[in-house]
Write a protein that holds these residues in place. Structure first.
Motif, short mmCIF file in Angstrom:
data_model
loop_
_atom_site.label_atom_id
_atom_site.label_comp_id
_atom_site.label_asym_id
_atom_site.label_seq_id
_atom_site.Cartn_x
_atom_site.Cartn_y
_atom_site.Cartn_z
N ALA A 1 0.81 -1.19 0.00
CA ALA A 1 0.00 0.00 0.00
C ALA A 1 0.86 1.26 0.00
O ALA A 1 0.39 2.30 -0.40
CB ALA A 1 -0.93 0.00 1.20
N GLY A 2 2.09 1.14 0.42
CA GLY A 2 2.95 2.31 0.47
C GLY A 2 3.75 2.54 -0.79
O GLY A 2 4.47 3.53 -0.90
N GLU A 3 3.63 1.66 -1.78
CA GLU A 3 4.39 1.81 -3.01
C GLU A 3 3.67 2.74 -3.99
O GLU A 3 2.47 2.67 -4.15
CB GLU A 3 4.59 0.45 -3.67
CG GLU A 3 5.47 -0.47 -2.86
CD GLU A 3 5.70 -1.79 -3.57
OE1 GLU A 3 5.74 -1.80 -4.81
OE2 GLU A 3 5.82 -2.79 -2.87
N ASP A 4 4.43 3.58 -4.65
CA ASP A 4 3.89 4.46 -5.67
C ASP A 4 4.19 3.85 -7.03
O ASP A 4 5.31 3.92 -7.51
CB ASP A 4 4.51 5.85 -5.55
CG ASP A 4 3.93 6.84 -6.55
OD1 ASP A 4 3.00 6.46 -7.31
OD2 ASP A 4 4.39 7.98 -6.58
N PHE A 5 3.19 3.24 -7.65
CA PHE A 5 3.38 2.55 -8.92
C PHE A 5 2.76 3.30 -10.10
O PHE A 5 2.82 2.83 -11.23
CB PHE A 5 2.78 1.14 -8.85
CG PHE A 5 1.29 1.14 -8.61
CD1 PHE A 5 0.41 1.18 -9.66
CD2 PHE A 5 0.78 1.12 -7.32
CE1 PHE A 5 -0.96 1.20 -9.45
CE2 PHE A 5 -0.58 1.13 -7.09
CZ PHE A 5 -1.45 1.17 -8.16
N HIS A 6 2.18 4.45 -9.85
CA HIS A 6 1.38 5.09 -10.88
C HIS A 6 2.17 5.44 -12.14
O HIS A 6 1.61 5.40 -13.24
CB HIS A 6 0.64 6.32 -10.33
CG HIS A 6 1.41 7.59 -10.36
ND1 HIS A 6 2.30 7.93 -9.37
CD2 HIS A 6 1.42 8.59 -11.26
CE1 HIS A 6 2.82 9.10 -9.66
NE2 HIS A 6 2.31 9.52 -10.80
N THR A 7 3.44 5.72 -12.03
CA THR A 7 4.21 6.06 -13.24
C THR A 7 4.38 4.86 -14.16
O THR A 7 4.57 5.02 -15.35
CB THR A 7 5.60 6.62 -12.87
OG1 THR A 7 6.31 5.67 -12.08
CG2 THR A 7 5.46 7.94 -12.11
N ARG A 8 4.27 3.66 -13.60
CA ARG A 8 4.40 2.45 -14.43
C ARG A 8 3.09 2.08 -15.12
O ARG A 8 3.11 1.33 -16.10
CB ARG A 8 4.88 1.27 -13.59
CG ARG A 8 6.30 1.48 -13.08
CD ARG A 8 6.79 0.28 -12.33
NE ARG A 8 5.92 0.06 -11.18
CZ ARG A 8 6.34 -0.37 -10.01
NH1 ARG A 8 7.60 -0.65 -9.82
NH2 ARG A 8 5.50 -0.55 -9.01
N VAL A 9 1.96 2.59 -14.65
CA VAL A 9 0.68 2.22 -15.24
C VAL A 9 -0.05 3.39 -15.88
O VAL A 9 -1.00 3.18 -16.62
CB VAL A 9 -0.26 1.57 -14.19
CG1 VAL A 9 0.36 0.29 -13.64
CG2 VAL A 9 -0.62 2.53 -13.08
N GLU A 10 0.38 4.59 -15.63
CA GLU A 10 -0.31 5.77 -16.14
C GLU A 10 -0.44 5.71 -17.65
O GLU A 10 0.54 5.50 -18.36
CB GLU A 10 0.42 7.04 -15.71
CG GLU A 10 -0.40 8.29 -15.86
CD GLU A 10 0.19 9.44 -15.06
OE1 GLU A 10 -0.55 10.37 -14.78
OE2 GLU A 10 1.38 9.40 -14.72
N GLY A 11 -1.67 5.86 -18.13
CA GLY A 11 -1.94 5.81 -19.56
C GLY A 11 -2.21 4.41 -20.08
O GLY A 11 -2.47 4.24 -21.28
N SER A 12 -2.18 3.42 -19.22
CA SER A 12 -2.44 2.05 -19.64
C SER A 12 -3.83 1.93 -20.24
O SER A 12 -4.79 2.51 -19.74
CB SER A 12 -2.33 1.10 -18.44
OG SER A 12 -2.70 -0.21 -18.82
N THR A 13 -3.94 1.17 -21.32
CA THR A 13 -5.22 0.97 -21.97
C THR A 13 -5.86 -0.37 -21.61
O THR A 13 -6.86 -0.77 -22.19
CB THR A 13 -5.09 1.08 -23.50
OG1 THR A 13 -4.15 0.10 -23.94
CG2 THR A 13 -4.64 2.48 -23.90
N ALA A 34 -9.56 10.43 -8.24
CA ALA A 34 -8.41 11.33 -8.26
C ALA A 34 -7.10 10.61 -8.54
O ALA A 34 -6.12 11.25 -8.93
CB ALA A 34 -8.31 12.07 -6.92
N THR A 35 -7.07 9.33 -8.34
CA THR A 35 -5.83 8.57 -8.52
C THR A 35 -6.00 7.49 -9.58
O THR A 35 -5.75 7.72 -10.76
CB THR A 35 -5.39 7.95 -7.17
OG1 THR A 35 -6.42 7.09 -6.66
CG2 THR A 35 -5.06 9.03 -6.16
N TRP A 36 -6.44 6.36 -9.17
CA TRP A 36 -6.53 5.16 -10.00
C TRP A 36 -7.23 5.41 -11.33
O TRP A 36 -6.76 5.01 -12.38
CB TRP A 36 -7.30 4.11 -9.20
CG TRP A 36 -6.77 2.73 -9.30
CD1 TRP A 36 -5.67 2.24 -8.67
CD2 TRP A 36 -7.33 1.68 -10.05
NE1 TRP A 36 -5.52 0.91 -8.98
CE2 TRP A 36 -6.53 0.55 -9.84
CE3 TRP A 36 -8.43 1.56 -10.88
CZ2 TRP A 36 -6.79 -0.67 -10.42
CZ3 TRP A 36 -8.69 0.34 -11.47
CH2 TRP A 36 -7.87 -0.75 -11.23
#
Length: 82
Positions: A1-13, A34-36
């Protein structure tokens, strides 16, 4: 829960489903929007009205139905997810 993974998935289709409980004070639908939801281009959000944080325990049948509907909707020939 503390990991920031959004840069690896941002824009995923990849079709993605976020399920929240309306009574969950920590992971609300607003937080998911606001996030996911902003990270996954084809994300869908379902908020279970009579549920808190533990949908598997609190509303298991509603959770199962939500996941099954999502998976069925992404089947061959279905335009619901693009």
């Amino acid at each position: 829960a503390g990991e920031d993974f959004h840069t690896r998935v941002e824009g995923s289709t990849v079709p993605a489903l976020a399920v929240t409980g309306a009574l969950d004070p920590a992971l609300s639908a607003d937080l998911m929007r606001a996030t996911w939801m902003s990270w996954y281009a084809r994300a869908e959000l379902t908020e279970l009205p009579a549920c808190g944080h533990y949908a598997m325990d609190e509303t298991p049948l509603a959770l199962i139905r939500t996941v099954e509907d999502f998976l069925r909707a992404d089947g061959p020939g279905d335009e619901a997810h693009g």
